[in-house]
Structures are given as C-alpha cells and as structure tokens.
Design an enzyme around this catalytic site. Structure first.
Site, PDB file in Angstrom:
ATOM      1  N   SER A 122       0.960  -1.256   0.023  1.00 26.49           N
ATOM      2  CA  SER A 122      -0.054  -0.146  -0.186  1.00 26.49           C
ATOM      3  C   SER A 122       0.907   1.291  -0.055  1.00 26.49           C
ATOM      4  O   SER A 122       1.972   1.436  -1.018  1.00 26.49           O
ATOM      5  CB  SER A 122      -1.096  -0.041   1.218  1.00 26.49           C
ATOM      6  OG  SER A 122      -1.935   0.976   1.052  1.00 26.49           O
ATOM      7  N   ASP A 175      -9.730  -4.633  -4.757  1.00 24.30           N
ATOM      8  CA  ASP A 175      -9.283  -3.436  -3.663  1.00 24.30           C
ATOM      9  C   ASP A 175     -10.189  -2.379  -3.278  1.00 24.30           C
ATOM     10  O   ASP A 175     -10.355  -1.598  -4.331  1.00 24.30           O
ATOM     11  CB  ASP A 175      -7.885  -3.465  -3.898  1.00 24.30           C
ATOM     12  CG  ASP A 175      -7.138  -2.756  -2.865  1.00 24.30           C
ATOM     13  OD1 ASP A 175      -7.831  -1.902  -1.801  1.00 24.30           O
ATOM     14  OD2 ASP A 175      -6.109  -2.594  -2.691  1.00 24.30           O
ATOM     15  N   HIS A 207      -8.013  -5.352  -0.031  1.00 25.99           N
ATOM     16  CA  HIS A 207      -6.896  -4.790   0.438  1.00 25.99           C
ATOM     17  C   HIS A 207      -6.015  -5.535   1.496  1.00 25.99           C
ATOM     18  O   HIS A 207      -6.029  -5.130   2.857  1.00 25.99           O
ATOM     19  CB  HIS A 207      -7.179  -3.313   0.903  1.00 25.99           C
ATOM     20  CG  HIS A 207      -6.059  -2.405   1.045  1.00 25.99           C
ATOM     21  ND1 HIS A 207      -5.139  -2.101  -0.124  1.00 25.99           N
ATOM     22  CD2 HIS A 207      -5.315  -1.622   2.039  1.00 25.99           C
ATOM     23  CE1 HIS A 207      -4.149  -1.075   0.123  1.00 25.99           C
ATOM     24  NE2 HIS A 207      -4.108  -1.080   1.504  1.00 25.99           N
TER      25      HIS A 207
END
Length: 228
Positions: A122, A175, A207
């Site tokens: 991320s 996601d 995610h």
C-alpha cells in the site's frame, strides 16, 4: 511536520539471516500499520542468506483521516490522486531519503546494492517504488503490493538507474482502499519505462495479501536474490 516526524522514526524490526548474510530485503508497511506484521509474513517465506528489515513509520497527522495521528510514511490528502498537487511531495521525498539511507547502511555493512530489494504494501509499496527509482544505485529488484506510483508525473525524468531492475507489482481486483485501477494506472506507466516488469492480478482479493501472492513474492525474491 514531516521533518520532525522522520527524525524520530522507530527502529526497524529485523529478521536476521540464519546463514551467511549475502542479501537484504527492506519492506515497508501500509498506513497505520507497523513493521511487526510484515516481519512475520516475510519470516514465513524467508531464505537463510537474506536479512529482512521492516521499519515502522513515524506517527503523524494524516489529512485523509481528518488529521488523526497514525503511523504514516507521508501525508495523504486523498486516495484519488490525479496530479502532484494532490500529493505530499515534500513528505514523499523526505521519506524516500530515509529509505535510501537504509540502503546506504546495508551497503556500508558489506551488502552490495544489487543484492538489496525494496518492497512494500500500500503506502509502503508506493514509497518503495519512488525511493528505488530516485536512488542512484542499481538494486536487485522492487516489490509493490496493493500500491501505486506516487508523483507519477515526475517520471521518467526522475528515474536514475533502476528502470533496469526487476519489478513485481501485485494487486487484488476487489481492493476497496487502493482501487485496482490505481494498480493498472501504475502498470501503464511502468510498462513503458521499465524493462523487467511483472504485474499480477489476484481475483477477489481486497486490500490485503494472500498465500498465493506471498508465494509469488517468494518466487520473485528467490529469482533476484539467489544464494551466492
């Protein structure tokens, strides 16, 4: 704000090599996380000759979360990044310098830059890509999970030498935090300028990571950081 926060970063979690240390992976966590979770995930796929360094970001107010203070590599104004005006350019560059300093420390310790991989998840993956591309040393490779390329308008001009390095980018197509389209947009940029680039899609993954993705990461690391 960013300068003070960066100077007080927490010592990284390190998974030491269990054999002769000949390679290093530096892996950066996502927003609000710490290095501990990823150190555990990497220890599950570790190789005896590799040291894994998982630093924890400093705490800072994050605009995206209404100024709430949390671990963050740089400020996030929005997750709909269209231009550099929507990004914390100064914070990204300061964080990149911190990561590049970690690479320098490994080099000083005897590990060549081309035996070091930068990676992250991320926000950490975003920083890993930016730090790697603006580094003046050739790395062994990069790993970006559920991530994007920050300050993308500055490329390819900002690239130093690591457009030649192998890159593994992975993203789940479900996601809801860093949308899959962000991964695809990054792919469209990197595929133009990088000569050894792989993009993998994980159907239904949100995610997060998965056993399949981590196996792909392991295979990538085995390929770019073989025993010597």
């Amino acid at each position: 704000m960013c300068g003070n926060a960066m100077s007080s970063h927490i010592d990284p979690v390190t998974v030491s090599a269990t054999g002769k240390h000949t390679a290093t992976v530096i892996f950066l966590h996502g927003l609000g996380d710490t290095g501990h979770g990823w150190s555990y995930a990497l220890s599950e796929i570790k190789q005896p000759h590799i040291k894994y360094i998982c630093p924890t970001a400093p705490k800072m107010p994050v605009t995206l979360n209404e100024g709430y203070e949390m671990t963050s590599w740089f400020d996030l104004f929005t997750l709909n990044v269209a231009s550099r005006d929507d990004e914390d350019e100064a914070g990204i560059k300061k964080a990149a310098a911190l990561v590049q300093g970690m690479v320098e420390e490994e080099v000083k310790g005897g590990i060549p830059a081309d035996r070091i991989v930068l990676g992250g998840f991320s926000q950490g993956g975003a920083l890993a890509l930016y730090a790697a591309f603006t580094l003046d040393k050739q790395l062994a490779g990069m790993v970006a999970l559920s991530s994007w390329l920050p300050l993308h308008e500055s490329f390819p001009a900002a690239m130093m030498v690591n457009n030649q390095a192998p890159i593994l980018q992975c993203h789940g197509d479900a996601d809801p935090v860093v949308p899959y389209k962000f991964g695809q947009m990054t792919r469209s940029v990197l595929a133009k300028y990088c000569n050894n680039y792989t993009f993998k899609t994980y159907p239904g993954m949100m995610h997060s990571s998965s056993a399949t993705e981590m196996q792909d990461v392991k295979e990538f690391l085995d390929k770019v950081l073989p025993p010597v």
